[in-house]
Design a protein around this motif. Structure first.
Motif, PDB file in Angstrom:
ATOM      1  N   LEU A 276       0.829  -1.200   0.000  1.00 36.47           N
ATOM      2  CA  LEU A 276       0.000   0.000   0.000  1.00 36.47           C
ATOM      3  C   LEU A 276       0.866   1.254   0.000  1.00 36.47           C
ATOM      4  N   ASN A 277       1.968   1.219   0.755  1.00 34.35           N
ATOM      5  CA  ASN A 277       2.843   2.383   0.808  1.00 34.35           C
ATOM      6  C   ASN A 277       3.577   2.575  -0.514  1.00 34.35           C
ATOM      7  N   TYR A 278       4.106   1.488  -1.092  1.00 38.60           N
ATOM      8  CA  TYR A 278       4.786   1.609  -2.388  1.00 38.60           C
ATOM      9  C   TYR A 278       3.839   2.140  -3.454  1.00 38.60           C
ATOM     10  N   MET A 279       2.626   1.603  -3.506  1.00 34.61           N
ATOM     11  CA  MET A 279       1.664   2.058  -4.502  1.00 34.61           C
ATOM     12  C   MET A 279       1.249   3.499  -4.232  1.00 34.61           C
ATOM     13  N   GLY A 280       1.179   3.887  -2.954  1.00 32.60           N
ATOM     14  CA  GLY A 280       0.870   5.271  -2.621  1.00 32.60           C
ATOM     15  C   GLY A 280       1.945   6.224  -3.095  1.00 32.60           C
ATOM     16  N   GLN A 281       3.220   5.819  -2.965  1.00 29.86           N
ATOM     17  CA  GLN A 281       4.305   6.651  -3.481  1.00 29.86           C
ATOM     18  C   GLN A 281       4.183   6.825  -4.989  1.00 29.86           C
ATOM     19  N   GLY A 282       3.884   5.719  -5.691  1.00 26.56           N
ATOM     20  CA  GLY A 282       3.731   5.807  -7.139  1.00 26.56           C
ATOM     21  C   GLY A 282       2.553   6.662  -7.533  1.00 26.56           C
ATOM     22  N   ALA A 283       1.427   6.505  -6.828  1.00 29.82           N
ATOM     23  CA  ALA A 283       0.244   7.307  -7.140  1.00 29.82           C
ATOM     24  C   ALA A 283       0.502   8.790  -6.911  1.00 29.82           C
ATOM     25  N   MET A 284       1.239   9.114  -5.845  1.00 26.28           N
ATOM     26  CA  MET A 284       1.551  10.510  -5.561  1.00 26.28           C
ATOM     27  C   MET A 284       2.365  11.125  -6.689  1.00 26.28           C
ATOM     28  N   ILE A 285       3.373  10.402  -7.184  1.00 25.69           N
ATOM     29  CA  ILE A 285       4.222  10.915  -8.257  1.00 25.69           C
ATOM     30  C   ILE A 285       3.414  11.082  -9.545  1.00 25.69           C
ATOM     31  N   LEU A 286       2.514  10.135  -9.822  1.00 23.14           N
ATOM     32  CA  LEU A 286       1.749  10.180 -11.067  1.00 23.14           C
ATOM     33  C   LEU A 286       0.750  11.328 -11.097  1.00 23.14           C
ATOM     34  N   THR A 287       0.373  11.862  -9.956  1.00 23.70           N
ATOM     35  CA  THR A 287      -0.561  12.988  -9.924  1.00 23.70           C
ATOM     36  C   THR A 287       0.143  14.331 -10.081  1.00 23.70           C
ATOM     37  N   MET A 288       1.465  14.310 -10.193  1.00 29.57           N
ATOM     38  CA  MET A 288       2.239  15.543 -10.310  1.00 29.57           C
ATOM     39  C   MET A 288       2.588  15.833 -11.767  1.00 29.57           C
ATOM     40  N   THR A 289       2.967  17.064 -12.015  1.00 28.43           N
ATOM     41  CA  THR A 289       3.499  17.428 -13.328  1.00 28.43           C
ATOM     42  C   THR A 289       4.895  16.818 -13.474  1.00 28.43           C
ATOM     43  N   PRO A 290       5.407  16.669 -14.700  1.00 30.60           N
ATOM     44  CA  PRO A 290       6.756  16.102 -14.877  1.00 30.60           C
ATOM     45  C   PRO A 290       7.831  16.844 -14.095  1.00 30.60           C
ATOM     46  N   GLN A 291       7.734  18.162 -14.032  1.00 35.60           N
ATOM     47  CA  GLN A 291       8.728  18.933 -13.280  1.00 35.60           C
ATOM     48  C   GLN A 291       8.631  18.648 -11.775  1.00 35.60           C
ATOM     49  N   GLU A 292       7.404  18.611 -11.263  1.00 37.84           N
ATOM     50  CA  GLU A 292       7.216  18.304  -9.845  1.00 37.84           C
ATOM     51  C   GLU A 292       7.663  16.884  -9.522  1.00 37.84           C
ATOM     52  N   ALA A 293       7.403  15.954 -10.435  1.00 31.81           N
ATOM     53  CA  ALA A 293       7.777  14.559 -10.209  1.00 31.81           C
ATOM     54  C   ALA A 293       9.290  14.402 -10.124  1.00 31.81           C
ATOM     55  N   GLN A 294      10.033  15.133 -10.944  1.00 32.77           N
ATOM     56  CA  GLN A 294      11.492  15.050 -10.919  1.00 32.77           C
ATOM     57  C   GLN A 294      12.044  15.496  -9.577  1.00 32.77           C
ATOM     58  N   LEU A 295      11.400  16.462  -8.938  1.00 36.16           N
ATOM     59  CA  LEU A 295      11.850  16.922  -7.623  1.00 36.16           C
ATOM     60  C   LEU A 295      11.381  15.985  -6.515  1.00 36.16           C
ATOM     61  N   ALA A 296      10.146  15.526  -6.598  1.00 34.86           N
ATOM     62  CA  ALA A 296       9.578  14.691  -5.534  1.00 34.86           C
ATOM     63  C   ALA A 296      10.183  13.307  -5.486  1.00 34.86           C
ATOM     64  N   ILE A 297      10.672  12.806  -6.629  1.00 33.16           N
ATOM     65  CA  ILE A 297      11.186  11.446  -6.664  1.00 33.16           C
ATOM     66  C   ILE A 297      12.473  11.311  -5.867  1.00 33.16           C
ATOM     67  N   ARG A 298      13.082  12.430  -5.485  1.00 31.86           N
ATOM     68  CA  ARG A 298      14.311  12.387  -4.689  1.00 31.86           C
ATOM     69  C   ARG A 298      14.041  11.949  -3.258  1.00 31.86           C
ATOM     70  N   ASP A 299      12.818  12.084  -2.796  1.00 32.05           N
ATOM     71  CA  ASP A 299      12.462  11.644  -1.442  1.00 32.05           C
ATOM     72  C   ASP A 299      10.952  11.466  -1.322  1.00 32.05           C
ATOM     73  N   PRO A 300      10.364  10.549  -2.066  1.00 27.53           N
ATOM     74  CA  PRO A 300       8.898  10.440  -2.094  1.00 27.53           C
ATOM     75  C   PRO A 300       8.286   9.974  -0.774  1.00 27.53           C
ATOM     76  N   PHE A 301       9.022   9.188   0.000  1.00 29.69           N
ATOM     77  CA  PHE A 301       8.444   8.637   1.223  1.00 29.69           C
ATOM     78  C   PHE A 301       8.045   9.744   2.191  1.00 29.69           C
ATOM     79  N   PHE A 302       8.953  10.653   2.475  1.00 30.33           N
ATOM     80  CA  PHE A 302       8.664  11.700   3.450  1.00 30.33           C
ATOM     81  C   PHE A 302       7.706  12.749   2.888  1.00 30.33           C
ATOM     82  N   LEU A 303       7.667  12.892   1.556  1.00 31.68           N
ATOM     83  CA  LEU A 303       6.748  13.838   0.962  1.00 31.68           C
ATOM     84  C   LEU A 303       5.312  13.333   0.979  1.00 31.68           C
TER      85      LEU A 303
END
Length: 311
Positions: A276-303
């Motif tokens: 559930l947590n892994y899929m939540g991290q992926g879902a969070m990134i997929l709801t972002m713009t490409p620019q936001e995703a590039q920044l968020a992927i550096r620490d998705p767990f805490f975000l």
């Protein structure tokens, strides 16, 4: 972990081939197992997903790659942890005990000292050496990754992350000398809350993109990932392995808690919380713009943590 005394978990049961029979209710043993056995693999969501996309060989956090990586994580857990350890290796116990040396003793007893058992003995010693190496590396990696979350509370914690990690590691190794029973009693409730938090954070973001669950369960996304990226997907597999680090503890600690508590804890609590947590991290990134995703992927767990909680 330091092994328990006989009084901690029970004595040998003469009616069951002298097998180790831990005492206590199933729920109590499950709680203890969650506190001791799954601490390593339980911290993998902190860094495994991040390292796959933003590590030494970064890949683009687009829908195809995220779905492929998450599917790879899920099927790695199913094959390596569930099928290999829970349903296969844990059946090969040596009078209720697990671990590389216990498996080696079982092989020696079954082969009755045949000449060709020497290679098996070397493999057993090699596996034990790997286990000790893993037990030295992963606590530092897990605790350091967890301590890095303090910088999201306040940047003033950044210089203190390493000293805090050293103090925590020292305290944990000092406390484990009290025996597995007391470690499980103390850390069981803590890890129950931790895994429940993992699941809650994942569900919170999955509500925005629930269809990703079907993509993760579909193994074709894994094959498409390898078909599309080839060698880069193979390299990514090296960091996906971080998601199953600590799986050997299920077998090594079997004598402390028994097969059933570890099996039930994994299938009905730990595995669902992790995925559930892994899929939540992926879902969070997929709801972002490409620019936001590039920044968020550096620490998705805490975000994943809402701002009102992290502040």
């Amino acid at each position: 972990m330091v092994g328990p005394q006989a009084d901690d978990f029970g004595d040998r049961d003469q009616n069951h081939n002298d097998s180790h029979a831990p005492k206590g209710s199933l729920l109590a043993l499950c709680a203890g197992a969650i506190g001791v056995v799954f601490g390593d693999i339980g911290t993998s969501p902190i860094y495994a997903f991040r390292e796959t996309f933003a590590g030494h060989h970064p890949i683009t956090p687009d829908p195809m790659h995220i779905k492929g990586v998450l599917s790879l994580v899920f099927w790695s857990m199913m094959i390596v942890v569930t099928f290999k350890y829970v349903f296969t290796i844990m059946k090969a116990d040596n009078k209720g005990e697990g671990g590389s040396l216990a498996l080696l003793a079982l092989i020696n007893r079954q082969t009755a000292g045949a000449k060709w058992t020497a290679p098996f003995a070397m493999l057993g010693l090699f596996a034990t050496a790997l286990f000790y190496g893993d037990s030295m590396i992963t606590p530092a990696m897990s605790i350091l990754s967890a301590a890095e979350g303090l910088k999201y509370v306040s940047l003033g914690f950044s210089p203190w992350i390493l000293p805090i990690s050293v103090v925590i590691i020292g305290a944990l190794f000092a406390f484990q000398s009290r025996g597995t029973a007391k470690v499980g009693a103390w850390f069981g409730p803590i890890m129950l809350v931790y895994f429940a938090t993992l699941a809650g954070l994942g569900v919170m973001h999955l509500t925005k993109m629930p269809m990703i669950i079907l993509d993760v369960l579909n193994p074709l996304n894994t094959f498409y990932f390898f078909y599309n990226d080839g060698f880069r997907a193979f390299v990514a597999m090296g960091t996906v392995v971080l998601a199953v680090t600590g799986a050997e503890a299920l077998y090594a600690d079997m004598g402390h808690f028994g097969r059933r508590p570890i099996k039930f804890s994994w299938l009905f609590f730990v595995l669902p919380a992790l995925m559930l947590n892994y899929m939540g991290q992926g879902a969070m990134i997929l709801t972002m713009t490409p620019q936001e995703a590039q920044l968020a992927i550096r620490d998705p767990f805490f975000l994943m943590v809402p701002d009102m909680i992290s502040t």
